[in-house]
Design an enzyme around this catalytic site. Structure first.
Site, PDB file in Angstrom:
ATOM      1  N   TRP A  79      43.675 -34.755 -20.112  1.00 28.60           N
ATOM      2  CA  TRP A  79      42.694 -34.863 -19.023  1.00 28.60           C
ATOM      3  C   TRP A  79      41.556 -35.816 -19.382  1.00 28.60           C
ATOM      4  CZ3 TRP A  79      44.529 -30.377 -21.163  1.00 28.60           C
ATOM      5  CH2 TRP A  79      43.757 -29.796 -22.166  1.00 28.60           C
ATOM      6  N   GLU A 119      39.872 -27.817 -16.112  1.00 32.26           N
ATOM      7  CA  GLU A 119      38.827 -26.820 -16.382  1.00 32.26           C
ATOM      8  C   GLU A 119      39.285 -25.408 -16.011  1.00 32.26           C
ATOM      9  OE1 GLU A 119      36.186 -27.049 -18.107  1.00 32.26           O
ATOM     10  OE2 GLU A 119      36.360 -29.200 -18.392  1.00 32.26           O
ATOM     11  N   TYR A 178      29.509 -23.214 -14.693  1.00 33.99           N
ATOM     12  CA  TYR A 178      30.038 -24.005 -15.800  1.00 33.99           C
ATOM     13  C   TYR A 178      31.095 -25.004 -15.308  1.00 33.99           C
ATOM     14  CZ  TYR A 178      32.905 -25.523 -19.573  1.00 33.99           C
ATOM     15  OH  TYR A 178      33.617 -26.333 -20.398  1.00 33.99           O
ATOM     16  N   ASP A 190      29.178 -23.328 -21.906  1.00 34.30           N
ATOM     17  CA  ASP A 190      30.138 -22.234 -22.096  1.00 34.30           C
ATOM     18  C   ASP A 190      29.821 -21.542 -23.436  1.00 34.30           C
ATOM     19  OD1 ASP A 190      31.034 -23.954 -24.020  1.00 34.30           O
ATOM     20  OD2 ASP A 190      33.122 -23.957 -23.390  1.00 34.30           O
TER      21      ASP A 190
END
Ligand code: SF4
Length: 372
Positions: A41, A57, A139, A157
């Site tokens: 990614w 994510e 987040y 996080d």
């Protein structure tokens, strides 16, 4: 001590001095450029695509990057953009998520893409808009927006919170609302206008590779000279986590029936929502821990109006989830005649090949391996 020249004691509540902010940004980004992990990614064609970042994510929630990689590649080659995912059947989406766990993530991702299709809108690029979609919180929206669109917003996080708590010696429980607020305040001050996505990813990498929960590798850390925990010898005691009383994980007992008719097995689809929503499974029922298992199995069989010749106890399968331990007491039985029985719409008789194609939780795959 030479370190004291660069350390600002207790920056909490005040602004982090501009010089210190600049030093942290520069060192962290330089370290990231040298050591960043090569992840699918992060490649050029995907790093600026909010959909590709979104899928990454969501998959990375509760799951390690190494585990995610093959699922990510397979998912993106089947669903390369939000519209193709919106058009996909839920069963197909779950099949491509099978084995990754936390299936609600896939259901919400699918639902969000369907919402975008209905509204005829592309995937939003800003965090505020992303947060309005199902399954996207603070987040995740910050990570997607900063990485794909350079929005200067901090994504905090557990990894990032740990590094920041050590760096600034935050002596508050990082899981408490006060602790979270303070960590976020510090992270917000550090996020640069240039390369905010790389900066967020640098925190994440530093937390997972260097500033690890136990025995952080301070000797190779790019922020060693800025770190208050390192200077005060408190790397082992920070961050403070979960001062609230830890709850004991409950153990849930279920009886499961692997009922077969010649080469077919009886399975049913779980209702959408809740644990393993939308996945297929062998009929089962939760029971009290001390309940007599054979009697419970008999009641389960009667409730679905199937008459096996006999059910025999096979084994007990243990399956650990984050918030509970599942104990499946597995029984098997042959059904002589399945005709004329009302087994309800959620149930199907499937062959082994058909079972293999359905989306099934890892727990019920284990049951299948033990029983079939
Ligand atoms: S010096 Fe050690 S404790 Fe401080 S941020 Fe680096 S790895 Fe973490």
């Amino acid at each position: 001590m030479t370190r004291s020249q660069t350390i600002v004691t207790d920056p909490v509540g005040d602004c982090i001095p501009a010089r210190q902010r600049t030093a942290i940004r520069r060192k962290l980004l330089r370290w990231y450029d040298r050591h960043k992990r090569d992840l699918p990614w992060r490649r050029k064609n995907r790093s600026q695509d909010p959909y590709a970042q979104w899928v990454a994510e969501i998959m990375l929630q509760q799951t390690r990057a190494d585990t995610v990689i093959p699922y990510y590649e397979r998912f993106l080659s089947r669903f390369p953009d939000a519209m193709s995912l919106a058009r996909g059947r839920q069963e197909t989406v779950l099949k491509h998520w099978e084995g990754l766990g936390y299936y609600r993530r896939a259901i919400l991702l699918h639902k969000a893409c369907q919402q975008l299709r209905t509204e005829n809108t592309p995937v939003p690029r800003l965090a505020e808009k992303l947060k309005t979609l199902p399954g996207i919180g603070d987040y995740t929206s910050a990570a997607i927006a900063s990485i794909s669109s350079d929005e200067p917003i901090a994504a905090v996080d557990g990894n990032v919170a740990r590094v920041i708590a050590r760096l600034f010696c935050v002596e508050l429980d990082v899981l408490s609302s006060k602790g979270k607020k303070r960590i976020t305040k510090l992270a917000d001050q550090l996020i640069p206008k240039a390369r905010p996505g790389d900066f967020n990813q640098a925190w994440m990498d530093l937390g997972s590779k260097v500033c690890t929960p136990r025995s952080p590798s301070c000797d190779i850390c790019p922020l060693e000279k800025e770190c208050l925990a390192r200077a005060t010898g408190s790397t082992d005691t920070l961050p403070i986590r979960g001062t609230a009383i830890k709850k004991k994980i409950p153990v849930v007992h279920c009886v499961v029936g692997v009922l077969s008719h010649h080469q077919n097995f009886l399975v049913r689809r779980r209702p959408i929502g809740g644990l393993w929503g939308g996945l297929w499974e062998f009929p089962n029922i939760e029971i009290a821990p001390k309940k007599e298992k054979t009697q419970a199995m008999k009641a389960l069989v009667e409730s679905i109006m199937i008459e096996p010749n006999e059910v025999v106890s096979l084994s007990t399968i243990r399956h650990q989830l984050t918030h509970r331990l599942m104990m499946f007491h597995v029984f098997a039985g042959q059904v002589a005649n399945k005709e004329g029985k009302d087994i309800g719409d959620a149930y199907r008789w499937v062959t082994r090949a058909q079972f293999a194609k359905r989306s099934v939780s890892t727990a019920h795959r284990k049951i299948y391996q033990a029983a079939c």
